[in-house]
Design an enzyme around this catalytic site. Structure first.
Site: not given
Length: 268
Positions: A37, A95
């Site tokens: 991010y 992730h």
């Protein structure tokens, strides 16, 4: 770990510190970020500048695919700690199941034993793959973070995860409003009884079901709305109504929409 937190996916790095600071003021104590991010720094700055004790905060971040494998993952954990300006991460996740994710997890287990991580887990691991992974690792995943909302309640996965004591964490708990989420008759109807919005009813359903949710918004009023779900409780009949909305259908492609565009496989 709080059952309701604040997610910062797709929040621009320049805006992240402000948004997290506003979320802290609204009462949030769980914050979910990721290497991909590119806004770990904003989360860390907001937490530090809040003046609140670090132990009152719960920070989750995730190791991205390009850092898969023992050596890269180990180095990336140090980078995340520095970006977050903290001595430890409350929860670190893989992730996505990409690359040498077993090597990634070994590095996570090592960091856990060293006290750099308080808990470790995975994200986007589907049924079957999750069980195979959980059987092979020394420390069972504390959390599996996957797309979960009223229209995809992850019943098969949850049943599998229960065998390992793993909690379900929902990304996309409001499905970005898809499938007429906020005008759904069942959600709106139940909400009227409590003076709550469809979004609040949906979040209450998840948290009351034992699911950890991390809705994202950049609007202060929505932050307050999303966290104001603990002053009412759904009845058994209402919970049954909510379960009937399940379609076991994902609304987002895998890998995560947006993340692939953001990182384009560059090393973080």
């Amino acid at each position: 770990m709080p059952v309701l937190g604040y997610g910062v996916f797709q929040i621009a790095p320049a805006a992240c510190e402000r948004c997290v600071s506003e979320a802290i003021a609204a009462g949030y104590r769980l914050f979910d970020t990721a290497q991909a991010y590119r806004n770990e720094e904003g989360v860390g700055l907001a937490v530090k500048e809040s003046g609140l004790p670090r132990e009152e905060m719960f920070i989750t971040t995730k190791i991205w695919n390009s850092n898969a494998g023992y050596e890269r993952a180990k180095a990336s954990i140090g980078q995340s700690l520095r970006r977050l300006q903290t001595d430890y991460i409350d929860l670190l996740l893989i992730h996505q199941p990409a690359g040498d994710y077993y090597g990634t997890y070994r590095a996570m287990e090592e960091a856990y034993r060293q006290g750099k991580l308080r808990a470790i887990g995975v994200s986007n691991f589907k049924p079957g793959l999750f069980a195979e992974f959980a059987e092979r690792v020394a420390i069972k995943p504390t959390v599996n973070q996957v797309e979960t909302h009223v229209f995809w309640q992850q019943r098969t996965l949850r049943k599998e995860m229960e065998r390992y004591g793993t909690r379900l964490m929902s990304w996309g708990p409001l499905a970005e409003g898809r499938n007429r989420y906020f005008t759904n008759e069942t959600l709106v109807g139940i909400g009227r009884r409590y003076g709550k919005s469809a979004a609040q009813v949906a979040l209450r359903f998840l948290t009351q079901s034992g699911v950890i949710a991390i809705p994202k918004t950049v609007h202060r009023e929505r932050m307050t709305e999303n966290i104001s779900v603990f002053d009412f409780r759904l009845t058994d009949e209402e919970m049954t109504q909510m379960r009937s909305l399940n379609k076991e259908k994902r609304f987002f492609n895998m890998p995560l929409e947006g993340v692939e565009r953001m990182v384009k496989n560059t090393r973080l």
